[in-house]
Design a protein around this motif. Sequence first.
Motif, mmCIF file in Angstrom:
data_model
loop_
_atom_site.group_PDB
_atom_site.id
_atom_site.type_symbol
_atom_site.label_atom_id
_atom_site.label_comp_id
_atom_site.label_asym_id
_atom_site.label_seq_id
_atom_site.Cartn_x
_atom_site.Cartn_y
_atom_site.Cartn_z
ATOM 1 N N ARG A 110 0.863 -1.171 0.000
ATOM 2 C CA ARG A 110 0.000 0.000 0.000
ATOM 3 C C ARG A 110 0.906 1.229 0.000
ATOM 4 N NH1 ARG A 110 -2.288 -3.279 3.657
ATOM 5 N NH2 ARG A 110 -1.429 -2.098 5.426
ATOM 6 N N ILE A 111 0.799 2.009 -1.043
ATOM 7 C CA ILE A 111 1.695 3.152 -1.256
ATOM 8 C C ILE A 111 0.881 4.429 -1.194
ATOM 9 C CG2 ILE A 111 3.318 4.244 -2.863
ATOM 10 C CD1 ILE A 111 3.615 1.420 -4.177
ATOM 11 N N LEU A 112 1.345 5.397 -0.414
ATOM 12 C CA LEU A 112 0.734 6.725 -0.377
ATOM 13 C C LEU A 112 1.746 7.727 -0.897
ATOM 14 C CD1 LEU A 112 -1.441 8.780 0.358
ATOM 15 C CD2 LEU A 112 -0.568 8.770 2.718
ATOM 16 N N LEU A 113 1.400 8.381 -1.983
ATOM 17 C CA LEU A 113 2.246 9.408 -2.583
ATOM 18 C C LEU A 113 1.713 10.784 -2.200
ATOM 19 C CD1 LEU A 113 4.349 10.543 -4.674
ATOM 20 C CD2 LEU A 113 2.537 10.273 -6.403
ATOM 21 N N VAL A 114 2.590 11.654 -1.707
ATOM 22 C CA VAL A 114 2.242 13.041 -1.428
ATOM 23 C C VAL A 114 2.915 13.894 -2.502
ATOM 24 C CG1 VAL A 114 2.290 14.908 0.249
ATOM 25 C CG2 VAL A 114 2.170 12.541 1.041
ATOM 26 N N ALA A 115 2.128 14.508 -3.359
ATOM 27 C CA ALA A 115 2.692 15.221 -4.504
ATOM 28 C C ALA A 115 1.860 16.450 -4.830
ATOM 29 C CB ALA A 115 2.765 14.304 -5.720
ATOM 30 N N TYR A 116 2.497 17.610 -4.822
ATOM 31 C CA TYR A 116 1.822 18.810 -5.307
ATOM 32 C C TYR A 116 1.713 18.742 -6.831
ATOM 33 C CZ TYR A 116 0.459 23.706 -5.759
ATOM 34 O OH TYR A 116 -0.224 24.853 -6.041
ATOM 35 N N LEU A 165 -3.082 14.372 5.679
ATOM 36 C CA LEU A 165 -2.061 13.327 5.641
ATOM 37 C C LEU A 165 -2.164 12.433 6.869
ATOM 38 C CD1 LEU A 165 0.416 12.006 4.403
ATOM 39 C CD2 LEU A 165 1.828 13.765 5.485
ATOM 40 N N ASP A 166 -2.327 13.037 8.040
ATOM 41 C CA ASP A 166 -2.486 12.240 9.260
ATOM 42 C C ASP A 166 -3.682 11.297 9.155
ATOM 43 O OD1 ASP A 166 -0.334 12.958 10.815
ATOM 44 O OD2 ASP A 166 -1.331 14.692 11.681
ATOM 45 N N GLU A 167 -4.793 11.817 8.645
ATOM 46 C CA GLU A 167 -6.003 10.998 8.535
ATOM 47 C C GLU A 167 -5.808 9.848 7.554
ATOM 48 O OE1 GLU A 167 -9.076 13.694 7.463
ATOM 49 O OE2 GLU A 167 -9.033 14.793 9.373
ATOM 50 N N LEU A 168 -5.133 10.122 6.430
ATOM 51 C CA LEU A 168 -4.912 9.069 5.442
ATOM 52 C C LEU A 168 -3.988 7.985 5.983
ATOM 53 C CD1 LEU A 168 -4.591 11.060 2.090
ATOM 54 C CD2 LEU A 168 -6.357 9.405 2.700
ATOM 55 N N VAL A 169 -2.934 8.393 6.665
ATOM 56 C CA VAL A 169 -2.018 7.406 7.235
ATOM 57 C C VAL A 169 -2.750 6.536 8.259
ATOM 58 C CG1 VAL A 169 0.046 7.110 8.676
ATOM 59 C CG2 VAL A 169 0.064 8.748 6.781
ATOM 60 N N ALA A 170 -3.613 7.157 9.056
ATOM 61 C CA ALA A 170 -4.359 6.399 10.070
ATOM 62 C C ALA A 170 -5.370 5.450 9.441
ATOM 63 C CB ALA A 170 -5.051 7.367 11.022
ATOM 64 N N SER A 171 -6.042 5.906 8.375
ATOM 65 C CA SER A 171 -7.104 5.082 7.783
ATOM 66 C C SER A 171 -6.580 4.058 6.781
ATOM 67 C CB SER A 171 -8.147 5.983 7.108
ATOM 68 O OG SER A 171 -7.567 6.732 6.053
ATOM 69 N N LEU A 172 -5.596 4.452 5.981
ATOM 70 C CA LEU A 172 -5.082 3.549 4.941
ATOM 71 C C LEU A 172 -4.027 2.592 5.471
ATOM 72 C CD1 LEU A 172 -4.637 6.085 1.987
ATOM 73 C CD2 LEU A 172 -6.509 4.472 2.321
ATOM 74 N N ARG A 173 -3.307 3.009 6.503
ATOM 75 C CA ARG A 173 -2.194 2.234 7.042
ATOM 76 C C ARG A 173 -1.247 1.802 5.923
ATOM 77 N NH1 ARG A 173 -2.916 0.816 12.224
ATOM 78 N NH2 ARG A 173 -1.427 -0.925 12.053
#
Length: 445
Positions: A2-8, A132-140
Amino acid sequence: MRILLVAYEFPPSPSPQSLRWAYLVRELSARGHAVHVLAPDLPGDAFGLPDSAAVMVHRTNAGPIIGFIAARSRRPEARRGLDDTCTWQPAGPSKPKPHLNWKGKLFQHIKGVAGYTTFPDIRGEWKPDDALDELVASLRPDVVVCSHEPASTLRLGRQLRGRVAWVVDLGDPVLAPYTPWRWRRRARALEREVWRGADGVTVTTQATASLLASRHGTPFGQCTVVPQGYDDGQRAPAPWCGDFFDQSLLEVVYTGSFYGFRDPTAVISGLLRTQGVRLTVASMSVPPTLLALAREHPQYLRLLGFLPHDQALTLQSGADLVLNIANEDPVQVPGKLFEYLGSGRPILHVGQPTDQVADLLQRAGVGWVCENSPDAVAGMLATLRDDRRAGRLGDGLDRDPALLSCYRWTRLAQDYESVLELACQRFDSGAGKAPPLAQPEPANP
């Protein structure tokens, strides 16, 4: 994974970093990974960039100014004043506009003022910390990737350290020759913090990796070179390309931007001395001097304005050769160079014969190198024109398919997958325990 990308910079932005991630997330998703993206809510369509329905994009407000502009630009009556850099009509390419109207000028002024007080520029007003905090908590997620530029995305990693594996797609250095003096100390500090704190760092050239190591020592995680690439997918021809090129001319194409560190003066001077050669430029904005020269010498210079990415690729593949202009900073390689590798056309690189691009072209057997001077450019163009007329253009080139395949996005996604897996292993084993912050981020000088 599971990959989360933070990109403007992510579609619909048409920037090189947006292009990079449009391809990488498509290929990572195709390899079976669950990819999520946290990005600002910006207006526009995909500008011809690839799309992957399997990638979930989470949009948040881009900030007070850009968010307001984005909302306004979605209103049909407002679009006319906010799209003044260049527009594109489906029937064909546009012409670059020589100036902004009053609304465009006002927008540019607001951006300039806001960028003076916001690090590193107006894009820094995007602050999705809570999202970002919410996504990390929900998506893990197994790993979070922060994409530079802008540098403001990198600071988000501060809140992730010790919680999840953290990879930074740095690309170019944060502290670059074009960094404003008021931000240089802050840029260096952030660059060092990322280098010494992330579980993995990716850059686009070995020269960048060497520069960062000389500045900051050994990185905390592994630094890996993952360059820009090219797509080997099939593209439908653009409807306007039928008789777009003149068979009696040596047709040269440049698709890219012009910056203070990428000066076309010598190229244009050499071009205007060489009959039988025409340069077609597809760019969102061009210097005013170039606009004037195109009006004065249409037989030598043709300006198209902005083209969507897919049509820019079609334009490249139809030329006799494609043009690359070197950046002043030797650690930077223009991303368009890798697109050119996929065009199948010979490449003319205007720069130093010892720089990274020159070395790549010579090893891959796909082009020629010319010094950045009017005399050298004129001489090279005359030789290539004569070779084309004689039917031997490119006869001396010996393409290396094995080397070129290393720059396909499908291959680069495999390399990036390895980077992410290594960062996860490091973090899970405990080797990736976040080191303490050495010093708070310094205030503006």
